[in-house]
Each structure stands twice: as structure tokens, then as C-alpha cells.
Design an enzyme around this catalytic site. Structure first.
Site, PDB file in Angstrom:
ATOM      1  N   SER A 166       0.959  -1.298  -0.202  1.00 15.61           N
ATOM      2  CA  SER A 166      -0.015   0.019   0.124  1.00 15.61           C
ATOM      3  C   SER A 166       0.926   1.225   0.112  1.00 15.61           C
ATOM      4  CB  SER A 166      -0.784   0.007   1.175  1.00 15.61           C
ATOM      5  OG  SER A 166      -1.586   1.195   1.466  1.00 15.61           O
ATOM      6  N   GLU A 208       1.472   0.930  12.151  1.00 16.15           N
ATOM      7  CA  GLU A 208       1.885   2.321  11.961  1.00 16.15           C
ATOM      8  C   GLU A 208       1.315   3.268  13.091  1.00 16.15           C
ATOM      9  OE1 GLU A 208       1.791   0.272   9.411  1.00 16.15           O
ATOM     10  OE2 GLU A 208       4.035   0.594   8.477  1.00 16.15           O
ATOM     11  N   TYR A 263      -2.024   3.838  13.753  1.00 15.72           N
ATOM     12  CA  TYR A 263      -3.350   4.170  13.516  1.00 15.72           C
ATOM     13  C   TYR A 263      -4.198   3.495  14.230  1.00 15.72           C
ATOM     14  CZ  TYR A 263      -1.331   6.085   9.210  1.00 15.72           C
ATOM     15  OH  TYR A 263      -0.517   6.837   8.359  1.00 15.72           O
ATOM     16  N   ARG A 277      -2.850  -5.800   8.299  1.00 16.93           N
ATOM     17  CA  ARG A 277      -1.573  -5.410   8.682  1.00 16.93           C
ATOM     18  C   ARG A 277      -1.358  -4.808   9.980  1.00 16.93           C
ATOM     19  NH1 ARG A 277       2.588  -2.923   5.301  1.00 16.93           N
ATOM     20  NH2 ARG A 277       3.813  -1.276   6.480  1.00 16.93           N
ATOM     21  N   HIS A 299       4.379   6.270  12.973  1.00 14.95           N
ATOM     22  CA  HIS A 299       4.793   7.402  12.254  1.00 14.95           C
ATOM     23  C   HIS A 299       5.554   8.430  13.556  1.00 14.95           C
ATOM     24  CE1 HIS A 299       3.345   6.453   8.708  1.00 14.95           C
ATOM     25  NE2 HIS A 299       1.968   6.414   9.057  1.00 14.95           N
ATOM     26  N   GLN A 333      12.786  11.492  -0.778  1.00 11.93           N
ATOM     27  CA  GLN A 333      12.709  12.773  -1.244  1.00 11.93           C
ATOM     28  C   GLN A 333      11.468  13.046  -2.007  1.00 11.93           C
ATOM     29  OE1 GLN A 333      16.198  14.808  -2.492  1.00 11.93           O
ATOM     30  NE2 GLN A 333      17.294  13.445  -1.110  1.00 11.93           N
ATOM     31  N   GLY A 371      21.992  21.447 -11.639  1.00 11.69           N
ATOM     32  CA  GLY A 371      22.891  22.322 -10.925  1.00 11.69           C
ATOM     33  C   GLY A 371      23.633  23.392 -11.909  1.00 11.69           C
TER      34      GLY A 371
HETATM   35 FE1  SF4 Z   1      12.491   5.165  -2.930  1.00 14.57          FE
HETATM   36 FE2  SF4 Z   1      13.478   7.776  -3.061  1.00 14.57          FE
HETATM   37 FE3  SF4 Z   1      11.861   7.037  -4.953  1.00 14.57          FE
HETATM   38 FE4  SF4 Z   1      10.857   7.427  -2.438  1.00 14.57          FE
HETATM   39  S1  SF4 Z   1      11.960   8.955  -3.873  1.00 14.57           S
HETATM   40  S2  SF4 Z   1      10.669   5.666  -4.016  1.00 14.57           S
HETATM   41  S3  SF4 Z   1      12.406   6.815  -1.034  1.00 14.57           S
HETATM   42  S4  SF4 Z   1      13.980   6.389  -4.358  1.00 14.57           S
END
Ligand code: SF4
Length: 666
Positions: A31, A174, A176, A224, A262, A349, A643
Site C-alpha cells: 500500500s 503504524e 493508526y 496489516r 509515524h 525525497q 545544478g
Molecule cells: Fe524510493 Fe526515494 Fe523514490 Fe521514494 S523517492 S521511492 S524513497 S527512491
């Protein structure tokens, strides 16, 4: 045999039954929330995401959480009490089936993690105990609330079955709602739903009984559950194992093992977590139940999944983020095409940092920016084949070359150094970021497969580039040298030289700059100058006190009060925590005024300070390398990305995304 040329795996091919559901192999898609759920205008985009992963071989896909009640949901979520949302979910299930796939609906209630600003309703919880990550103070559920919530789970499962879903997964980990009922930390009730373990697990068991009675004896139910909450004082393993057995007795067909709440301060999904670190917990649970046990956290490669199943620790895997990184995760894993598998590097990220942003952004992936927008960037060739030059073999250049070649262009990639990777080569040397080597390997394999002409140790002239139909400049950045007295001294160096292995380490090191690179450099130096883990283990087992710590002292100085500013929300706290090691000192609000032969002089809020230093490392930002831009200004089709375009706030996610979009649109 090299791992990337490995034969297909021993266990992953084997079929598996989850209740009445026959799965052809053992790689599921776990999920995940894409941040586009619940929006009618985004339904086709959501469908495109799932259908591409059906084609990529997922044996079963589990949706992101679908709220069973409005107070248990939030922004960008489906809620089963909304008829329009049910219709959309039915359309999604039909599309997945049409493509030949299987899909389970995750039934979700966020409990005290619900944000009142989003739901417009008070948050429900077993007890009125606020979470440290959510200012909403929840209200203690009454007996009527509990009965209504159990019924809503059962109704949700019935809807899932009627809408064509192949199974349901009940979210009980997690931190919840159901996890909150189980934990003594969050359940202080004195009625039948609190107190002893029997009371605390009653809510989960009543939900499973109600679902079973609503959907009949054969409809598959996955639960889960939390293998470990990673919260001091929460459910101990002994109780977790009892709970698992009761869930099985109540009628679940498989247990999917989640790890960590979390709000836990234990990293559970970041790159610092070793691959498969939590699998032993799932293995303990597997020993006490007969139903299949599913594992996920930090299982990002087929060889690891195979090993864990072969050892009998798991029955199958349901990774989520690895499917963002590569929509063909199962197909490539099952065919042994490891070489071309794009691995999730656990950076968070572009996925978690996006969905947790305020306001949230759709999830994507740093190493695969097409993820989540497959519809906007279909995999088709460009209308005309062009001769494309890409200058720079860092993340932006690699992605530009890969995408342009995928689109059918004839691509030449120029890289000044003898290796590809650019800044990725530096990042990969930071302990906990070694996964970046996978990214470099993926790009190298992709460029080879696509026939890209890679010219290493080559810096093309503007004249040479002018013969191409299009030029993408991705030369990246160089370390920025601030205008401070003493930067020309021989013991002053840059993060690039340190991480690139081009300078020996000092013993008393001052790092100027406490952004992400400064923190990474400190960690690299610290871990490079302490004994290897097995040496440390030997010394400590033998009671030898000396030689266990780093041999250098490192001081990281920040101009502002913030450390690791610019690092994403889900990992910033981990980066900061890692600076709390013996031998590393962090000094904030330090304005560097001069560097001398043996010190750094600066001003702090408490007055002038002199820091002794035999090495000073500049982590003070970066400058764009864009010297070819002007020389090519008369050329018709020149693009600058990453960059080279803008060094401010640069990260690999931005560089790769920009390169992807420019190269795709050539
Ligand atoms: Fe994996 Fe980073 Fe892509 Fe998220 S952004 S799926 S953590 S590689």
C-alpha cells in the site's frame, strides 16, 4: 557470478494462496498513498499508475488507505461513505482487472493521527491522548462510536467486494486506530476495549469478525499488524505474538507486518536502516501462525526478498516504494534482469516528503520522476529522431541521456571525469547512502542497453556541440568558495575533495556549513576514522576499551540556528540525530571571519570564538558550472538543467526531474 547477472530466484516464482486468492508469485505491491486519490480529475492518472504496475508483474496490488469513515481519513484520500469515491474505486478495480491484475483495498482509519483541519471532524481514539506529531487532541470513543466503527470496517469490506476488489487489507499498524487500541501507550480505557491484552486487542478482533461475517468465509482478508511499534512502553513482542495468533483464529488469511509508528524516533524506512533490518521480527511472527506472513520495510531488492523467503522468515514481500522506483519491479526480479532494475534508495525525497508536505504534493520518485504521472509521459518514441548531445554525467546528465535515448534519439553523453555519476559518486560514499551506487549502476546499464555513446574524460567544445540537433548542458556544480580570509591556505579543502578521496583527513577538523552536505561530510569523516564494526565488536567483547571511537575531532559550524536545513522532513531528524556522536560537535550561529594556519576565527552570540583546526572543509554551497551556455547562445536548441541551471537549493530529485522533462520533450 555477479549479482546483477543472477539467475531467476529460488522462491519468488512460487505461487501463493492468500485464502481463496491464488497468486502466481510472491512479489506484491504494498500500500502507498500517491496524493492524487479522491480527486475525480486525477482518476485516470491513478489508473495509469496501477495499470503500468500490473504490466510490470505485480501479483497483487494493495491500494493506499481508503478511509472507512470521514473522521478516519484526510486530504487526498478516498472515503467509502462518499458514493462518488466508491464509483471511482470501482473504476480503478475494473481497470486493473482489464489489464490482467489483482487489487486489494486497504481499509483505513487514522485514529488520533487524523488532522482536524483536513477532516473537519474531531479525531477518534481509544483514549484522549494527543500524539506528538499531530496537534489535534483526539476524543475518547464511546461504546457507540466503537460499534459504529466496527460496522464501518465491515461495510467497507462489503463495498470492496461489491466494487470488484480481490481482497481487503485492514490497516492495523503504524500507529493508526487499531494499533492505538492495542497499545498500552494510547489505550487507557477501563472498559471491555482496554486494560489487559484481551481488552486491548478486542477492537481488532471484533473488526475482523465483523468483516468475515460481512463478506463470507472465502473472501480474502489481509491484516496489516505492527510487528514492533518502536515506541518505548508499547506492546511487547510477547503480546504481539499472542495477538497474531488471535488474528489468525479470528479469520484473517494473511498477516502483513508493519514496523514503527509515524511518531517513533527509530528510523524505519530511511536509507540509514540496513536492508531487511526488520525481517527478523516478521520471522518471529511467522513461527506462531500458519497463514502467510508478508514483509516489506527496506526490502528493496529481489535477492534479499528471495533470501528471506528461502530462510523461512517470510512467505512473500509487499514492497511499496520499490514500485515507484521501477514499475517493472516484479517482472525484472522474476526474469533475473537485476542489471536494469531501478532500485529505491530509501531517500523519501519525492515520495513521503511530497505526501507529507504542506500543502501535499503528488508522490513521485527521485530515481524515476515519471512515477505517478505515467499518463502525462507515455512511453512512446518522439516524432523525429534527433542527434542529441548531453554534457555532464552526473544525475541530471545521466537522466537526460537515458530519457532522450528511450525516446528514440541518437545520444552522445560527454563526461569530463573517468567515471559517471557526478555528485552521486560523492553521496554514495556517505555511510547510509550507499544505495546511490545502485542508481549509478542502473544508469550505466541503461545507457549501454540504449546504445548511448558515452565519452568519458571528454570536454567537448562549443564548435563540436554545434553539430548536434539539440544540446543538454548538465555540467552540474562546483563547491562554492566563500569570500573569507584564508580559504587559499593548503589545509582548506572542499567536501568534493574529501568525499572524492583526494585529500588525507586532518585530526582536528572544522566543517564550515551545516546543510545536508556538511552533515554528510561529518558523518563520512566520523565513520571513516573509527574501527570497522567487526573490529569494534571484537574489541568490546574482549573488554578492550581503547580504539573504539573515531580518531578525529569534528566541529560543524552553521551560520544560522538551523542544522540540515533543506533536508526533507522525513529524514532531517535522522540526519540531525546522527551528528550526536562522540567526536562531533555542532556549533550554530557561528559567523566565520577568517581561517588561519591552525584555526577558524568566528563570531558567536556570546562573542568571538577561535576553533583550533588542522583541516577546514568548505561545505558552503555550490556554484553552477555553465561555461558553455554563452558559447552556445546562437545554437538553436540548447537546454540547461540541474545544478548547471541553478545551484540554489539543488538536490538530486530536482536535477533528475528537470532533466527528465527536458529530455522527454525534445
Ligand atoms: Fe524510493 Fe526515494 Fe523514490 Fe521514494 S523517492 S521511492 S524513497 S527512491
Amino acid at each position: 557470478m555477479h549479482i546483477y547477472e543472477s539467475a531467476p530466484h529460488r522462491t519468488l516464482h512460487r505461487p501463493l494462496r492468500i485464502g481463496s486468492l491464488e497468486l502466481p508469485h510472491r512479489i506484491l505491491m504494498g500500500s502507498m498513498h500517491l496524493g492524487i486519490e479522491g480527486d475525480a480529475a486525477m482518476l485516470n492518472r491513478l489508473i495509469a499508475f496501477y495499470v503500468e504496475r500490473v504490466r510490470g508483474g505485480a501479483s497483487l496490488m494493495i491500494t493506499g488507505g481508503v478511509a472507512i469513515l470521514p473522521q478516519g481519513g484526510g486530504d487526498h484520500m478516498y472515503c467509502l461513505t462518499e458514493p462518488a469515491h466508491r464509483d471511482a474505486l470501482g473504476t480503478l478495480a475494473a481497470a486493473v482487472h482489464h489489464a490482467g491484475g489483482r487489487i486489494a483495498m486497504q481499509l483505513f482509519h487514522s485514529g488520533r493521527y487524523a488532522v482536524q483541519e483536513e477532516t473537519g471532524l474531531p479525531a477518534d481514539a481509544p483514549s484522549a491522548i494527543v500524539s506528538r506529531i499531530n496537534p489535534t487532541v483526539p476524543r475518547e470513543m464511546s461504546n457507540e462510536d466503537i460499534t459504529a466503527t466496527i460496522k464501518a470496517f465491515a461495510d467497507g469490506a462489503r463495498y470492496a467486494r461489491e466494487l470488484g476488489f480481490d481482497a481487503v487489507e485492514v490497516m492495523g499498524s503504524e500507529g493508526y486506530l487499531l494499533n492505538e487500541f492495542l497499545s498500552p501507550l494510547t489505550n487507557h480505557r477501563e472498559d471491555a476495549y482496554g486494560g489487559s491484552l484481551d481488552g486491548r486487542m478486542r477492537m481488532s478482533l471484533d473488526v475482523v469478525f465483523a468483516i468475515r461475517s460481512a463478506v463470507g468465509p472465502t473472501y480474502p482478508i489481509i491484516f496489516r499488524m505492527s510487528g514492533d511499534d518502536c515506541m518505548q512502553g508499547s506492546t511487547p513482542l510477547r503480546e504481539t505474538l499472542i495477538y497474531a495468533r488471535h488474528l489468525e483464529d479470528a479469520g484473517v488469511d494473511a498477516l502483513n507486518i508493519g514496523i514503527g509508528w509515524h511518531e517513533s524516533t527509530v528510523p524505519t524506512v530511511a536509507a540509514v536502516v540496513p536492508r531487511g533490518a526488520f525481517a527478523p521480527i516478521a520471522a518471529e511472527i511467522k513461527q506462531v501462525v500458519q497463514v502467510p506472513v508478508i514483509g516489506a520495510n527496506r526490502i528493496n531488492t529481489p535477492e534479499l526478498a528471495d533470501e528471506l523467503i528461502a530462510k523461512g522468515w517470510l512467505d512473500c514481500v509487499a514492497p511499496a516504494r520499490p514500485w515507484l522506483a521501477d514499475p517493472e519491479f516484479a517482472r525484472k526480479s522474476l526474469t533475473g534482469d537485476r542489471k536494469h532494475l531501478n532500485i529505491c534508495i530509501a531517500c523519501n525525497q519525492s515520495c513521503l516528503d511530497h505526501t507529507l508536505a504542506k500543502p501535499p504534493q503528488p508522490a513521485s520518485c527521485l530515481v524515476n520522476p515519471r512515477a505517478g504521472n505515467e499518463m502525462g509521459f507515455p512511453k512512446v518514441h518522439a516524432r523525429s529522431r534527433r542527434r542529441v548531445a548531453v554534457v555532464g554525467g552526473g544525475p541530471a546528465g545521466l537522466e537526460a541521456a537515458r530519457v532522450a535515448a528511450e525516446r528514440g534519439h541518437q545520444v552522445t553523453l560527454y563526461e569530463a571525469r573517468s567515471v559517471l555519476g557526478g555528485q552521486l559518486q560523492y553521496a554514495a560514499r556517505v555511510p547510509g547512502k550507499e544505495e546511490f551506487f545502485e542508481t549509478i549502476r542502473y544508469y550505466e546499464a541503461s545507457l549501454q542497453r540504449l546504445g548511448v555513446d558515452v565519452q568519458l574524460e571528454t570536454e567537448p567544445t562549443a564548435m563540436e556541440l554545434s553539430h548536434f540537433d539539440a544540446v543538454i548542458l548538465a555540467q552540474g556544480v562546483t563547491p562554492f568558495v566563500p569570500d573569507i580570509e584564508g580559504t587559499e591556505l593548503p589545509h582548506v579543502t572542499t567536501y568534493a575533495d574529501v568525499l572524492g578521496g583526494r585529500v588525507p583527513f586532518g585530526r582536528q577538523i572544522v566543517i564550515l556549513g551545516a546543510g545536508g552536505i556538511g552533515c554528510d561530510t561529518a558523518k563520512f569523516l566520523h565513520d571513516s576514522t573509527k574501527p570497522e564494526a567487526k573490529v569494534a565488536q571484537f574489541l568490546s567483547e574482549q573488554g578492550v576499551a581503547g580504539g573504539l571511537s573515531s580518531t578525529v575531532s569534528i566541529t560543524v559550524v552553521a551560520r544560522s540556528r538551523r542544522v540540515a536545513a533543506g533536508v526533507g522532513r522525513t529524514t532531517r531528524w535522522i540526519v540531525r540525530g546522527e551528528l550526536r556522536r562522540p567526536g562531533i560537535e555542532v556549533m550554530t550561529e557561528f559567523q566565520t571571519e577568517a581561517i588561519t594556519e591552525n584555526s577558524v576565527i568566528g563570531m558567536t552570540t556570546e562573542g568571538p570564538r577561535v576553533l583550533e583546526a588542522d583541516q577546514v572543509i568548505l561545505c558552503t554551497g555550490q556554484s553552477s558550472r555553465n561555461e558553455l551556455v554563452e558559447a552556445l547562445s546562437g545554437h538553436a536548441d540548447v537546454y540547461v538543467v540541474g545544478g548547471a541551471k541553478n545551484s540554489q537549493g539543488l538536490n538530486a530529485a530536482r536535477a533528475i526531474r528537470e532533466a527528465f522533462e527536458v529530455a522527454y520533450n525534445l
